[in-house]
Scaffold this motif. Structure first.
Motif, PDB file in Angstrom:
ATOM      1  N   ASP A 126       0.889  -1.161   0.000  1.00 37.37           N
ATOM      2  CA  ASP A 126       0.000   0.000   0.000  1.00 37.37           C
ATOM      3  C   ASP A 126       0.921   1.203   0.000  1.00 37.37           C
ATOM      4  O   ASP A 126       1.552   1.510   1.005  1.00 37.37           O
ATOM      5  N   THR A 127       1.040   1.854  -1.149  1.00 35.95           N
ATOM      6  CA  THR A 127       2.014   2.923  -1.278  1.00 35.95           C
ATOM      7  C   THR A 127       1.482   4.054  -2.144  1.00 35.95           C
ATOM      8  O   THR A 127       0.628   3.841  -2.998  1.00 35.95           O
ATOM      9  N   THR A 128       1.979   5.238  -1.899  1.00 31.68           N
ATOM     10  CA  THR A 128       1.680   6.390  -2.748  1.00 31.68           C
ATOM     11  C   THR A 128       2.931   6.691  -3.555  1.00 31.68           C
ATOM     12  O   THR A 128       4.030   6.721  -3.021  1.00 31.68           O
ATOM     13  N   GLU A 129       2.752   6.869  -4.837  1.00 27.94           N
ATOM     14  CA  GLU A 129       3.876   7.084  -5.751  1.00 27.94           C
ATOM     15  C   GLU A 129       3.789   8.462  -6.381  1.00 27.94           C
ATOM     16  O   GLU A 129       2.697   8.963  -6.599  1.00 27.94           O
ATOM     17  N   THR A 154       0.099   8.693  -7.789  1.00 24.94           N
ATOM     18  CA  THR A 154      -0.898   7.625  -7.723  1.00 24.94           C
ATOM     19  C   THR A 154      -0.748   6.844  -6.427  1.00 24.94           C
ATOM     20  O   THR A 154       0.326   6.835  -5.823  1.00 24.94           O
ATOM     21  N   ARG A 155      -1.827   6.221  -6.007  1.00 29.14           N
ATOM     22  CA  ARG A 155      -1.777   5.299  -4.868  1.00 29.14           C
ATOM     23  C   ARG A 155      -2.000   3.898  -5.421  1.00 29.14           C
ATOM     24  O   ARG A 155      -2.918   3.664  -6.207  1.00 29.14           O
ATOM     25  N   GLN A 210      -5.314   0.658  -8.331  1.00 25.60           N
ATOM     26  CA  GLN A 210      -4.587   1.916  -8.447  1.00 25.60           C
ATOM     27  C   GLN A 210      -5.554   3.069  -8.691  1.00 25.60           C
ATOM     28  O   GLN A 210      -6.451   2.974  -9.523  1.00 25.60           O
TER      29      GLN A 210
END
Length: 155
Positions: free
Chosen positions: A32-35, A56-57, A72
């Motif tokens: 679970d990451t935000t880019e 984006t997450r 996404q």
């Protein structure tokens, strides 16, 4: 060849995540990451998403058998729901996510009880030894549930 994962772009990750986790059983959160950030630097993400200052997450989930989905929701460019006519069988591209289920009657009842739109109001058999129905995720992506009960099903 095997599939690594399937990416589904969603318009509201907080709405879609419970659908895939609670209803369909993709309970294991692998990422679970935000880019940009952990996976991509900003220039690579800009190239992938086709805009400057892309963001984006990404949440990667798996079921108990290891099937993996990437959900996404982009903030830039903003993810929006595709028009329904783009999701129909009359357009090119991937049209459905087909999942094997052990008890199609149970899933059918849970889908209907949750008020989720189904394509047919009944379970049908596409091939001998199978039962199936189609329903929609929160953004209108088509999902086909299949219960395989015999070896005649072509794979």
């Amino acid at each position: 060849m095997s599939f690594n994962h399937i990416c589904i772009i969603v318009s509201d990750l907080d709405r879609s995540l419970p659908f895939y986790k609670d209803l369909l059983g993709f309970k294991k959160v692998l990422l679970d990451t935000t880019e940009p950030g952990n996976l991509f630097n900003s220039s690579i993400l800009d190239d992938i998403l086709g805009v400057k200052d892309a963001a984006t997450r990404i949440v990667v989930v798996a079921d108990e058998d290891g099937a993996t989905l990437e959900l996404q929701q982009a903030a830039n460019p903003h993810s929006t729901k595709a028009p329904d006519e783009y999701l129909s069988y009359g357009r090119t591209g991937l049209k459905e996510l087909a999942i094997d289920v052990p008890d199609i009657d149970d899933l059918f009842q849970r889908v209907k009880a949750a008020g989720i739109k189904v394509q047919t109001d009944y379970i049908w058999s596409p091939y001998a030894g199978t039962r199936s129905f189609l329903f929609y995720d929160p953004d209108g992506a088509l999902i086909q549930a299949m219960e395989v009960t015999a070896e005649q099903y072509p794979r």
